[in-house]
Every structure is written in C-alpha cells, then in structure tokens.
Motif scaffolding. Sequence first.
Motif, PDB file in Angstrom:
ATOM      1  N   LYS A 100       2.408  -9.719  -3.414  1.00 25.69           N
ATOM      2  CA  LYS A 100       2.626  -8.375  -3.893  1.00 25.69           C
ATOM      3  C   LYS A 100       3.533  -7.413  -4.027  1.00 25.69           C
ATOM      4  O   LYS A 100       4.105  -6.305  -2.742  1.00 25.69           O
TER       5      LYS A 100
ATOM      6  N   SER B  35       2.996 -11.290  -7.860  1.00 24.92           N
ATOM      7  CA  SER B  35       1.521  -9.676  -8.088  1.00 24.92           C
ATOM      8  C   SER B  35       0.438  -9.743  -8.596  1.00 24.92           C
ATOM      9  O   SER B  35       0.443 -10.605 -10.042  1.00 24.92           O
TER      10      SER B  35
ATOM     11  N   LYS C 136      -1.850  -8.678  -8.421  1.00 30.96           N
ATOM     12  CA  LYS C 136      -2.960  -7.419  -9.094  1.00 30.96           C
ATOM     13  C   LYS C 136      -1.909  -7.422 -10.235  1.00 30.96           C
ATOM     14  O   LYS C 136      -2.740  -7.140 -11.114  1.00 30.96           O
ATOM     15  N   GLU C 137      -0.474  -7.695 -10.971  1.00 30.47           N
ATOM     16  CA  GLU C 137      -0.056  -7.029 -12.029  1.00 30.47           C
ATOM     17  C   GLU C 137      -0.225  -8.088 -13.201  1.00 30.47           C
ATOM     18  O   GLU C 137       0.259  -8.451 -13.987  1.00 30.47           O
TER      19      GLU C 137
END
Length: 130
Positions: free
Chosen positions: A71, A101, A103-104
């Motif tokens: 994160k 990350s 998410k990315e």
Amino acid sequence: MRVVDIWDTAGQERFQSLGAAFYRGADCCVLCFDVNNAQSFEKLKYWREEFVSTASPKNPHNFPFVVLGNKIDIQHNDRVSSAKAISWCKSVGDIPYFETSAKEGVNIDHAFRIIVGNAFRQQEYLDNLE
C-alpha cells in the motif's frame, strides 16, 4: 516443468486453524504488512513465529522468508518507515524486503521473482538432503 502454488491467508485469524494445511511443505513464506498500519507491521513477528512453529521447516533459521510492505500508493502520516522495516528484516535473518503497491503493480513482479527463486532453491536444497 516446475509449478508454484501460492496460498494467501490474508493474515486473518479465521484461517489460523488451517495453518498446518497451508504451511506444510512450503518452500518460501511471504509476510505482508500495510505500510500505513503500524499494528500490521508489529504482527510480522507473530506470523513468522506462527509459520515456523506450524510448518516445522527442517532448517528454520535458513528458511526463506520475504517481507512485503504493501500500500505504498497511499500517503499516510503514520507510515512505517523503510528503515524500520529493513532493520526488522535484518534482525530476523536478513529477510529480503520490498515496498509494494498491489493496486498499482509497483515492485510486484520483482518481489515474486525473488519469492519463486527462493522457493525453487529451497526445494533443491531439500531434494539434496534426501
């Protein structure tokens, strides 16, 4: 051809009873924490010890672990510092540490190359013991 199975307990206590089934025969263990949550970082020690006691690896001091601080895409004031995470990893056997990350997709490919490489080396080590 080699096959990699990845099991994710998401650090949830409800999966603790399944620990033996998840951990048995593992060739690498990935410990994850949220860099924006100090409590999740503090639980790394617990999860590492839980894995070692449940999995009973043949050589627990040299068993391959990898730590992921996830994160990093979220900015937070109380972030666990890289230095603190690296220091902890060094103190418990110089465990590789990656800030990621999910998410990315930051550092995910690189981290998993190391994880899979560690697992294959552990598998070869165990094969040579037999």
